[in-house]
Design a protein around this motif. Structure first.
Motif, PDB file in Angstrom:
ATOM      1  N   GLU A  64      48.190  32.722  40.307  1.00 12.24           N
ATOM      2  CA  GLU A  64      49.178  33.687  39.819  1.00 12.24           C
ATOM      3  C   GLU A  64      48.775  34.228  38.446  1.00 12.24           C
ATOM      4  O   GLU A  64      48.935  35.415  38.165  1.00 12.24           O
ATOM      5  N   THR A  65      48.226  33.352  37.605  1.00  8.79           N
ATOM      6  CA  THR A  65      47.777  33.782  36.284  1.00  8.79           C
ATOM      7  C   THR A  65      46.589  34.728  36.395  1.00  8.79           C
ATOM      8  O   THR A  65      46.522  35.746  35.701  1.00  8.79           O
ATOM      9  N   VAL A  66      45.656  34.411  37.291  1.00  9.55           N
ATOM     10  CA  VAL A  66      44.501  35.291  37.499  1.00  9.55           C
ATOM     11  C   VAL A  66      44.986  36.655  37.972  1.00  9.55           C
ATOM     12  O   VAL A  66      44.568  37.698  37.443  1.00  9.55           O
ATOM     13  N   LEU A  67      45.882  36.666  38.949  1.00  9.67           N
ATOM     14  CA  LEU A  67      46.397  37.929  39.477  1.00  9.67           C
ATOM     15  C   LEU A  67      47.149  38.706  38.401  1.00  9.67           C
ATOM     16  O   LEU A  67      47.002  39.925  38.280  1.00  9.67           O
ATOM     17  N   LYS A  68      47.921  38.009  37.590  1.00 10.44           N
ATOM     18  CA  LYS A  68      48.653  38.664  36.500  1.00 10.44           C
ATOM     19  C   LYS A  68      47.673  39.319  35.524  1.00 10.44           C
ATOM     20  O   LYS A  68      47.883  40.456  35.096  1.00 10.44           O
ATOM     21  N   CYS A  69      46.599  38.606  35.183  1.00  8.06           N
ATOM     22  CA  CYS A  69      45.591  39.169  34.274  1.00  8.06           C
ATOM     23  C   CYS A  69      44.915  40.396  34.878  1.00  8.06           C
ATOM     24  O   CYS A  69      44.691  41.400  34.186  1.00  8.06           O
ATOM     25  N   LEU A  70      44.594  40.323  36.159  1.00  7.20           N
ATOM     26  CA  LEU A  70      43.950  41.463  36.824  1.00  7.20           C
ATOM     27  C   LEU A  70      44.896  42.658  36.888  1.00  7.20           C
ATOM     28  O   LEU A  70      44.487  43.799  36.654  1.00  7.20           O
ATOM     29  N   ARG A  71      46.150  42.412  37.175  1.00  5.64           N
ATOM     30  CA  ARG A  71      47.132  43.513  37.226  1.00  5.64           C
ATOM     31  C   ARG A  71      47.345  44.117  35.841  1.00  5.64           C
ATOM     32  O   ARG A  71      47.507  45.329  35.710  1.00  5.64           O
ATOM     33  N   THR A  72      47.362  43.277  34.816  1.00  6.25           N
ATOM     34  CA  THR A  72      47.479  43.781  33.444  1.00  6.25           C
ATOM     35  C   THR A  72      46.287  44.670  33.121  1.00  6.25           C
ATOM     36  O   THR A  72      46.448  45.764  32.555  1.00  6.25           O
TER      37      THR A  72
END
Length: 110
Positions: A67-75
């Protein structure tokens, strides 16, 4: 009052000192995810996020969640305004980046 307004305007006009560094870091993260892990920003599901987490664990780096990786990519995608929308020839977007599916359950009885 005029001095405060001038200071406020200067702050609004000038990006923060680390703005370029942040943009560069986000570009690197997104570029590695796309080129190295075949992250597809338009896909509803991406195995790339799991692969990134697995590789971090394998190399003994501090772990983060998918979830953190995905959040960083979306940011990164949001701040870099990437990917550009695909066009159908009329200048109209026909594909938009995938949205995360809702985890809400439908009301009982449906």
């Amino acid at each position: 009052m005029a001095e405060l307004e001038a200071d406020r305007q200067k702050l609004a006009d000038d990006p923060p000192p680390n703005f370029k560094e942040r943009q560069s870091l986000l570009t690197l993260v997104l570029g590695m995810a796309v080129a190295g892990y075949t992250y597809n920003p338009r896909a509803l599901r991406n195995v790339a996020t799991r692969d990134i987490v697995d590789d971090l664990e394998r190399k003994g780096l501090p772990t983060v969640s998918q979830e953190t990786v995905l959040k960083c990519l979306r940011t990164a995608m949001e701040e870099l305004d990437w990917p550009p929308p695909e066009e159908d020839g009329d200048g109209q977007s026909n594909v938009s980046p995938a949205k995360r599916p809702s985890r809400k359950r439908p009301p009982a009885g449906r």
